[in-house]
Scaffold this motif. Structure first.
Motif, PDB file in Angstrom:
ATOM      1  N   MET A 169       1.859   3.578   0.767  1.00  0.00           N
ATOM      2  CA  MET A 169       1.910   2.137   1.439  1.00  0.00           C
ATOM      3  C   MET A 169       1.360   2.608   3.183  1.00  0.00           C
ATOM      4  O   MET A 169       0.754   1.629   3.528  1.00  0.00           O
ATOM      5  CB  MET A 169       3.396   1.606   1.420  1.00  0.00           C
ATOM      6  CG  MET A 169       3.876   0.696   0.530  1.00  0.00           C
ATOM      7  SD  MET A 169       2.752  -0.871   0.399  1.00  0.00           S
ATOM      8  CE  MET A 169       3.879  -1.687   1.593  1.00  0.00           C
ATOM      9  N   GLY A 195     -15.507   2.098  -3.577  1.00  0.00           N
ATOM     10  CA  GLY A 195     -14.696   2.999  -4.256  1.00  0.00           C
ATOM     11  C   GLY A 195     -13.180   2.994  -3.976  1.00  0.00           C
ATOM     12  O   GLY A 195     -12.443   3.822  -4.283  1.00  0.00           O
ATOM     13  N   GLN A 196     -12.743   1.723  -3.398  1.00  0.00           N
ATOM     14  CA  GLN A 196     -11.416   1.696  -2.935  1.00  0.00           C
ATOM     15  C   GLN A 196     -10.505   1.233  -3.868  1.00  0.00           C
ATOM     16  O   GLN A 196     -10.989   0.162  -4.922  1.00  0.00           O
ATOM     17  CB  GLN A 196     -11.190   1.115  -1.474  1.00  0.00           C
ATOM     18  CG  GLN A 196     -11.996   1.483  -0.523  1.00  0.00           C
ATOM     19  CD  GLN A 196     -11.525   1.465   0.938  1.00  0.00           C
ATOM     20  OE1 GLN A 196     -10.593   1.876   1.060  1.00  0.00           O
ATOM     21  NE2 GLN A 196     -12.229   0.753   1.726  1.00  0.00           N
ATOM     22  N   ASN A 197      -9.440   1.220  -3.747  1.00  0.00           N
ATOM     23  CA  ASN A 197      -8.262   0.270  -4.809  1.00  0.00           C
ATOM     24  C   ASN A 197      -8.014  -0.916  -3.876  1.00  0.00           C
ATOM     25  O   ASN A 197      -7.690  -0.809  -2.675  1.00  0.00           O
ATOM     26  CB  ASN A 197      -7.008   1.052  -4.650  1.00  0.00           C
ATOM     27  CG  ASN A 197      -7.204   2.242  -5.801  1.00  0.00           C
ATOM     28  OD1 ASN A 197      -7.222   2.028  -6.871  1.00  0.00           O
ATOM     29  ND2 ASN A 197      -7.028   3.406  -5.207  1.00  0.00           N
ATOM     30  N   VAL A 198      -8.149  -1.933  -4.640  1.00  0.00           N
ATOM     31  CA  VAL A 198      -7.882  -3.305  -3.820  1.00  0.00           C
ATOM     32  C   VAL A 198      -6.912  -4.415  -4.595  1.00  0.00           C
ATOM     33  O   VAL A 198      -6.545  -4.044  -5.512  1.00  0.00           O
ATOM     34  CB  VAL A 198      -9.303  -4.180  -3.891  1.00  0.00           C
ATOM     35  CG1 VAL A 198     -10.304  -3.115  -3.134  1.00  0.00           C
ATOM     36  CG2 VAL A 198      -9.834  -4.502  -5.329  1.00  0.00           C
ATOM     37  N   GLN A 199      -6.346  -5.246  -3.667  1.00  0.00           N
ATOM     38  CA  GLN A 199      -5.742  -6.287  -4.204  1.00  0.00           C
ATOM     39  C   GLN A 199      -6.137  -7.505  -3.380  1.00  0.00           C
ATOM     40  O   GLN A 199      -6.363  -7.341  -2.184  1.00  0.00           O
ATOM     41  CB  GLN A 199      -4.017  -6.072  -3.811  1.00  0.00           C
ATOM     42  CG  GLN A 199      -3.195  -5.946  -5.049  1.00  0.00           C
ATOM     43  CD  GLN A 199      -1.928  -5.900  -4.645  1.00  0.00           C
ATOM     44  OE1 GLN A 199      -1.427  -6.119  -3.595  1.00  0.00           O
ATOM     45  NE2 GLN A 199      -0.801  -5.478  -5.387  1.00  0.00           N
ATOM     46  N   ARG A 206      -3.649   4.180  -5.449  1.00  0.00           N
ATOM     47  CA  ARG A 206      -3.361   3.126  -6.315  1.00  0.00           C
ATOM     48  C   ARG A 206      -2.169   2.220  -5.618  1.00  0.00           C
ATOM     49  O   ARG A 206      -1.491   2.715  -4.957  1.00  0.00           O
ATOM     50  CB  ARG A 206      -2.482   3.790  -7.418  1.00  0.00           C
ATOM     51  CG  ARG A 206      -2.769   2.767  -8.750  1.00  0.00           C
ATOM     52  CD  ARG A 206      -2.420   3.438 -10.009  1.00  0.00           C
ATOM     53  NE  ARG A 206      -1.848   2.370 -10.964  1.00  0.00           N
ATOM     54  CZ  ARG A 206      -0.842   2.652 -11.832  1.00  0.00           C
ATOM     55  NH1 ARG A 206      -0.389   3.816 -11.571  1.00  0.00           N
ATOM     56  NH2 ARG A 206      -0.398   1.587 -12.284  1.00  0.00           N
ATOM     57  N   ARG A 251       0.730  -0.559  -5.963  1.00  0.00           N
ATOM     58  CA  ARG A 251       1.827  -1.043  -6.744  1.00  0.00           C
ATOM     59  C   ARG A 251       2.513  -1.907  -6.367  1.00  0.00           C
ATOM     60  O   ARG A 251       3.282  -2.835  -7.210  1.00  0.00           O
ATOM     61  CB  ARG A 251       2.654   0.039  -6.948  1.00  0.00           C
ATOM     62  CG  ARG A 251       2.286   1.502  -7.775  1.00  0.00           C
ATOM     63  CD  ARG A 251       3.165   2.744  -7.875  1.00  0.00           C
ATOM     64  NE  ARG A 251       3.799   2.654  -6.572  1.00  0.00           N
ATOM     65  CZ  ARG A 251       4.494   3.758  -6.222  1.00  0.00           C
ATOM     66  NH1 ARG A 251       4.658   4.582  -7.293  1.00  0.00           N
ATOM     67  NH2 ARG A 251       4.836   3.938  -5.052  1.00  0.00           N
ATOM     68  N   VAL A 252       2.715  -2.199  -5.046  1.00  0.00           N
ATOM     69  CA  VAL A 252       3.567  -3.454  -4.612  1.00  0.00           C
ATOM     70  C   VAL A 252       3.024  -4.728  -4.806  1.00  0.00           C
ATOM     71  O   VAL A 252       1.673  -4.910  -4.781  1.00  0.00           O
ATOM     72  CB  VAL A 252       3.724  -3.384  -2.729  1.00  0.00           C
ATOM     73  CG1 VAL A 252       4.264  -4.460  -2.472  1.00  0.00           C
ATOM     74  CG2 VAL A 252       4.369  -1.851  -2.682  1.00  0.00           C
TER      75      VAL A 252
END
Lengths: 398, 199
Positions: free
Chosen positions: B1, B32-36, B60, B62-63
């Motif tokens: 986080m 190339g990033q992890n996104v939300q 990654r 997860r929240v």
């Protein structure tokens, strides 16, 4: 099974399920739109209109009709699926029971949303939990990836001759259905091979072997039919595990009845389902860094209920927090709050448990909430406070 | 986080704040990033205050909760400053970006004591000049990329050119206007006047 190539993508949970439906190309999809699952029939309709799949889409006038049409199509021998949420699932109630007792391997993708009232469109598990005794297998997802993976696994589970039961594949409304996140997709070919051709042993449109579907059964035989249905649910355990193992070889992603996250040596374990499990894992990591031994048991398969396995997984911890995103209105506890202590007792595991209600009608569940629950769990195990019973998380203070 | 960048968007239903959040997620994904990217849905109606969120991380994500302590806040409709506590929980070393014709100094008194950096972009004027209509989300998206540093501006510009070319295949005349809107928004947040920060 050969490991399939992974396609790095980003999409919402609804898009992921629609994409999986495109890959499976089911024979029939009757559906009626309801928030937050509406996008699924909408996207599938676009795939059909674009000629990408040849699924027969049946636009019905209600969810009652959607499940009735699904029962008709599946009885005729067609691989059939539908999608719904909330009141839509509630309106299917009678047909859900018929689908299961007629042993029809329909797949329903449920985008979990609360039930009225007050009327609200956001997530909780009261729709799925309301159907927990309808005879459907129920599998819950933490994120878009699991919604996709569970959907692909649903058909081989449902259609296995040892099972022949419908499967409900659940994901959290808006929280995952409308959140765009990274995902690893599989290519169409490997998914189609994995799911295979549906070849029912018996079906209505088979003139060579006439059968009756759903006839009246006299009391002298009806109880045996019900026992056979329950036997199928018990046998589905082995099939769910086999399909998960095969899917693991294909995708590299491993699935069990539940995920045990840092539970091996944990003193305190949170039992939770759906999207909040990721949030709970973050809290567990933070507390581990602070020297606590905590873990998360994320329940994936709720029906059949893996009672012995859960008891085994929890037997060495000091205390477990049981988290329900659903109210039972039984004056006592949420559904998991009743079933998990029962599983522990039946298996002679005598640990402390606390049970909580969280996230109703979209109320947010945060890392801070999870940390606070772990702290309460420790204090309860130390005898400083009574273990929480039917306690509400994040409730507005009066 | 700790390695996750968190952004909160405030807008009104119909203004495109949700779309902007999804576009930002899209652009960051392509680097190339992890996104939300996700909205918070209240009553679904035009004009109602809405919130949308982004998490962007090398790890990654997860929240699955809303964002309460954002690194950055983007306000698509300045009238919300009067009715919504947009700086609530905003990190002191973060920044807020407001769509307004006013200066950062003029906006700061409306920020309920926020002491961090304030950027202003006249997204309406930029949009009206480049597109002939008020579509504030394209300039606000560009401003968010420039201020947050979530990705290289050049990479972002190239991706947006590709995505506009795809989206507006049947009306290519609006592609140049959109690209110009991005550049003007970059310049707005880079100008010295936009970067006031109380030490």
């Amino acid at each position: 099974m050969k490991r399939a190539k992974a396609i790095r993508e980003r999409m919402s949970g609804n898009e992921a399920v629609a994409f999986a439906i495109r890959q499976v190309n089911p024979d029939v999809m009757p559906a009626f739109p309801i928030t937050p699952s509406t996008e699924i029939p909408q996207m599938v309709s676009a795939y059909i209109a674009n000629g990408e799949i040849d699924t027969e889409f049946v636009p019905v006038e209600s969810e009652h009709s959607a499940m009735s049409a699904a029962i008709g199509a599946e009885s005729a021998g067609a691989r059939t699926m539908t999608a719904t949420s909330s009141a839509g699932l509630a309106l299917m109630w009678e047909e859900l029971l018929l689908a299961a007792s007629n042993r029809l391997p329909i797949v329903l993708t449920l985008v979990n949303r609360t039930l009225s009232g007050p009327i609200n469109i956001n997530c909780d598990h009261s729709d799925g939990m309301g159907a927990r005794d309808t005879g459907w297998i129920q599998i819950y997802a933490e994120n878009n990836q699991e919604a996709y993976d569970n959907y692909i696994q649903a058909f081989p589970i449902a259609e296995d001759p040892r099972v022949h039961l419908p499967v409900m594949v659940c994901q959290d409304g808006f929280i995952t259905s409308h959140a765009v996140e990274n995902i690893e997709l599989l290519e169409d070919g490997p998914v189609r091979d994995f799911v295979g051709q549906y070849e029912p042993e018996e079906f209505l449109l088979n003139p060579g072997k006439p059968v009756a579907v759903g006839p009246y059964s006299i009391s002298a035989y009806a109880m045996e039919a019900k026992k056979a249905q329950e036997d199928a649910m018990e046998q589905s355990r082995a099939v769910i595990a086999e399909v998960a193992a095969r899917f693991g070889e294909l995708s590299g992603r491993q699935y069990g009845f539940f995920e045990e996250y840092r539970t091996g040596d944990a003193d305190y374990i949170m039992v939770i389902m759906g999207s909040a499990a990721g949030t709970a894992k973050e809290a567990a990591d933070q507390l581990r860094e602070e020297g606590w031994k905590v873990g998360v048991l994320k329940l994936r398969v709720f029906r059949p209920f893996p009672d012995q396995e859960i008891a085994e997984a929890l037997k060495n911890c000091r205390a477990a927090a049981i988290m329900d995103r659903c109210e039972s209105y039984n004056g006592c506890s949420g559904p998991l709050g009743m079933e998990i202590p029962a599983a522990l007792y039946r298996n002679k595991v005598m640990i402390e448990t606390a049970d909580y209600i969280y996230g109703l009608a979209g109320r947010d569940f945060t890392v801070e909430h999870a940390r606070e629950i772990f702290a309460q769990l420790r204090d309860a195990a130390d005898g400083k406070i009574p273990a929480a019973r039917h306690a509400y998380v994040g409730l507005r203070e009066q | 986080m700790d390695n996750t960048l968190e952004i909160r968007w405030h807008g009104r239903g119909g203004q495109g704040a949700k779309t902007a959040a999804l576009l930002l997620a899209d652009a960051a994904f392509k680097t190339g990033q992890n996104v939300q990217g996700f909205p918070e849905y209240g009553p679904e109606r035009m004009g109602a205050p809405i919130t949308a969120f982004n998490r962007i991380s090398r790890e990654r994500i997860r929240v699955h909760s809303n964002i309460y302590h954002p690194d950055f806040v983007v306000v698509v409709d300045e009238m919300l400053l009067h009715s919504v506590h947009v700086t609530e929980g905003l990190k002191r070393d973060g920044a807020i970006i407001v769509n307004t014709s006013r200066t950062a100094e003029e906006i700061r008194p409306l920020l309920r004591g926020y002491k961090g950096a304030v950027y202003t972009v006249d997204a309406r004027a930029i949009s009206e000049e480049t597109l002939g209509k008020n579509f504030p989300n394209t300039p606000m998206l560009a401003a968010a990329v420039a201020v947050t540093g979530v990705m290289d501006k050049k990479d972002f510009t190239e991706q947006m050119r590709a995505s506009f070319a795809h989206k507006f295949a049947r009306k290519p005349e609006v592609i140049d206007g959109n690209m110009r809107a991005l550049r003007m928004a970059f310049r707005a947040v880079e100008s010295a006047a936009g970067m006031t920060k109380i030490a």
